[in-house]
Enzyme design. Structure first.
Site, short mmCIF file in Angstrom:
data_model
loop_
_atom_site.label_atom_id
_atom_site.label_comp_id
_atom_site.label_asym_id
_atom_site.label_seq_id
_atom_site.Cartn_x
_atom_site.Cartn_y
_atom_site.Cartn_z
N HIS A 1 0.87 -1.18 0.00
CA HIS A 1 0.00 0.00 0.00
C HIS A 1 0.91 1.23 0.00
CE1 HIS A 1 -2.88 2.90 1.72
NE2 HIS A 1 -3.84 2.05 1.48
N ASP B 1 2.73 -4.61 7.87
CA ASP B 1 1.49 -3.85 7.73
C ASP B 1 0.34 -4.85 7.81
OD1 ASP B 1 -0.84 -2.80 6.67
OD2 ASP B 1 0.13 -1.83 4.96
N GLN C 1 -4.88 -5.52 6.52
CA GLN C 1 -5.84 -6.47 5.92
C GLN C 1 -5.83 -7.83 6.61
OE1 GLN C 1 -8.09 -5.68 3.74
NE2 GLN C 1 -7.29 -3.63 3.31
N LYS D 1 -10.83 -1.07 9.71
CA LYS D 1 -10.87 -2.26 8.84
C LYS D 1 -11.19 -3.52 9.62
CE LYS D 1 -8.16 -0.18 5.29
NZ LYS D 1 -7.00 -0.20 4.42
N CYS E 1 -4.49 2.35 -3.85
CA CYS E 1 -3.25 2.81 -3.21
C CYS E 1 -2.13 1.80 -3.40
CB CYS E 1 -3.47 3.09 -1.72
SG CYS E 1 -4.68 4.36 -1.40
C1 LIG Z 1 -6.00 0.49 4.35
C2 LIG Z 1 -4.60 0.05 4.33
C3 LIG Z 1 -3.58 0.87 4.78
C4 LIG Z 1 -3.83 2.27 5.27
O1 LIG Z 1 -4.66 2.25 6.37
P1 LIG Z 1 -5.25 3.62 6.95
O2 LIG Z 1 -6.33 3.15 7.86
O3 LIG Z 1 -5.77 4.38 5.79
O4 LIG Z 1 -4.15 4.29 7.66
C5 LIG Z 1 -2.30 0.40 4.74
N1 LIG Z 1 -2.03 -0.82 4.30
C6 LIG Z 1 -2.97 -1.68 3.88
C7 LIG Z 1 -2.60 -3.05 3.42
C8 LIG Z 1 -4.29 -1.26 3.87
O5 LIG Z 1 -5.25 -2.09 3.44
#
Ligand SMILES: *Cc1c(COP(=O)(O)O)cnc(C)c1O
Length: 417
Positions: free
Chosen positions: A133, A210, A213, A236, A375
């Protein structure tokens, strides 16, 4: 096929019951029942979380940590109680390893600024995968501009799977950090983060995962993974927007510089003697935080845990399989991201139909999907596209909704071609 008729061995999730927790699922869009398949962008919010936010402002609202009055005490206890819930949710050893942030983006920026600026020098290398992302790319590019660090890109194969052989060859004695997602938001690929961490550690590098997801889809254990840093977002994982967390190993957090300065993050402030910082995690939590959202994140994690992440993940797998089967019958539709190990994300393009047109038209039928670059422009560029359609699934989606989505998609494609 109704969700209740799903084979018993495939799931223990009572989807009809799950749905009753989500008031928004009762609304209509353009006169049609809402079919919400944009969960990878933000998931809907159960009544338990909505009630928690409401209750916070009705009964608890006060600034936290410094107050001596009852409301301040109770709000602090609720907020700090959420920190314990995040610790348990991520399998962290110590509550001090949990820093509240606005979300994944801010968590990664905290690592880049607090750890990166203190520990990286010109020529040091950070490995970043092509499927990241933007929020796990741009903070490293900013550091590259400023400090002269080098970003090396971990390649991805034609299925959207990380090339592990190439990954192993990218390390040098200058490699200081690996920054990868646990699950790709664009394609749904589940990455072998434990293996990636082992390899990073073999080379003396740290790993930042990260988990934006992964946290809604599977049980995460940062210690089992061997993550040095792990980031996720509340919105999320059935929680509110504006709140998320960074897990960082205690000795790393303790050695990091504060990123933002202000109230809440200090021990003492003096023009003459200088300023000393609060212990972690407060050192990284300058200013009044999103208190209500922090408390409600705890309610969201309670909801997820009570519902059962394993059941949720298994159900999403079933939804994904059905959707994959359904759309694969559509002429000229190409799936992007065909990894054997995937979370509930279905990304595709259709010959002769722009993703945006599909997104707009299918919304007219009540179906919310996402279209665009998600993104993840570097990943999409590798596949020769600048946008895809993405349907992504959550605990409350049903097999009937998947079928309705596939039917709506066929209709819409017929209209634009
Ligand atoms: C949504 C997402 C982000 C960013 O998350 P925010 O809540 O917008 O800070 C980063 N990495 C992944 C894999 C995402 O799905």
């Amino acid at each position: 096929m109704s969700d209740l008729a799903a084979p018993a061995e495939a799931t223990v999730l009572d989807v009809a019951r799950v749905r009753r927790d989500f008031p928004i699922l009762d609304r209509e869009v353009h006169g049609k029942p809402l079919i919400y398949l944009d969960n990878a962008a933000t998931s809907q919010t159960p009544i338990q979380v909505i009630d928690c936010l409401d209750d916070y402002y009705r009964r608890l609202n006060a600034n936290i940590h410094r107050g001596l009055h009852t409301l301040a005490d109770e709000a602090t206890a609720a907020y700090e109680g959420s920190r314990d819930k995040v610790r348990d949710f991520l399998g962290a050893a110590d509550r001090r390893e949990i820093v509240f942030t606005r979300g994944t983006t801010e968590a990664i920026n905290l690592v880049a600024n607090g750890w990166g600026r203190a520990h990286l020098r010109a020529g040091d290398e950070v490995l970043v995968s092509r499927m990241e992302h933007h929020s796990n790319i741009v903070p490293w590019q900013l550091l590259a501009e400023e400090l002269g660090i080098v970003i090396r890109v971990i390649p991805v194969d034609e299925r959207g799977v990380l090339d592990l052989a190439a990954y192993r060859t990218l390390f040098s004695e200058r490699t200081k950090l690996v920054a990868v997602n646990h699950v790709s938001n664009a394609f749904g690929t589940i990455n072998p983060v434990r293996e990636l961490a082992e390899e990073a550690h073999r080379h003396g590098a740290l790993i930042l995962v990260d988990g934006a997801q992964a946290t809604p889809h599977q049980v995460v254990d940062v210690q089992a993974i061997g993550a040095d840093f792990y980031a996720f977002s509340g919105h999320k994982v059935y929680g509110p927007t504006g709140i998320g967390a960074l897990y960082g190993r205690l000795e790393l957090l303790e050695a990091m510089r504060p990123w933002q300065g202000g109230g809440e993050m200090i021990a003492t402030v003096s023009f003459e003697a200088g300023t000393t910082y609060a212990p972690v995690p407060h050192k990284f939590e300058a200013g009044t935080p999103a208190i209500a959202e922090g408390v409600a994140l705890g309610a969201a994690l309670d909801w997820v845990t009570a519902t059962g992440l394993e059941a949720i993940g298994a159900w999403e797998d079933q939804l994904l399989r059905r959707a994959t089967l359904g759309v694969s019958r559509i002429d000229g539709l190409r799936l992007l991201g065909t990894a054997p190990d995937k979370a509930g994300v279905l990304s595709f393009v259709v010959d002769g139909a722009h993703a945006q047109d599909i997104g707009l038209l299918i919304d007219q039928l009540g179906v919310a999907i996402r279209t665009g670059h998600h993104c993840a422009q570097p990943l999409l560029a590798q596949f020769g596209v600048d946008a895809t359609c993405r349907a992504s699934f959550a605990a409350y989606n049903t097999l009937d909704e998947v079928d309705a989505f596939v039917a709506a998609l066929e209709r819409v494609i017929g209209m634009v071609r």
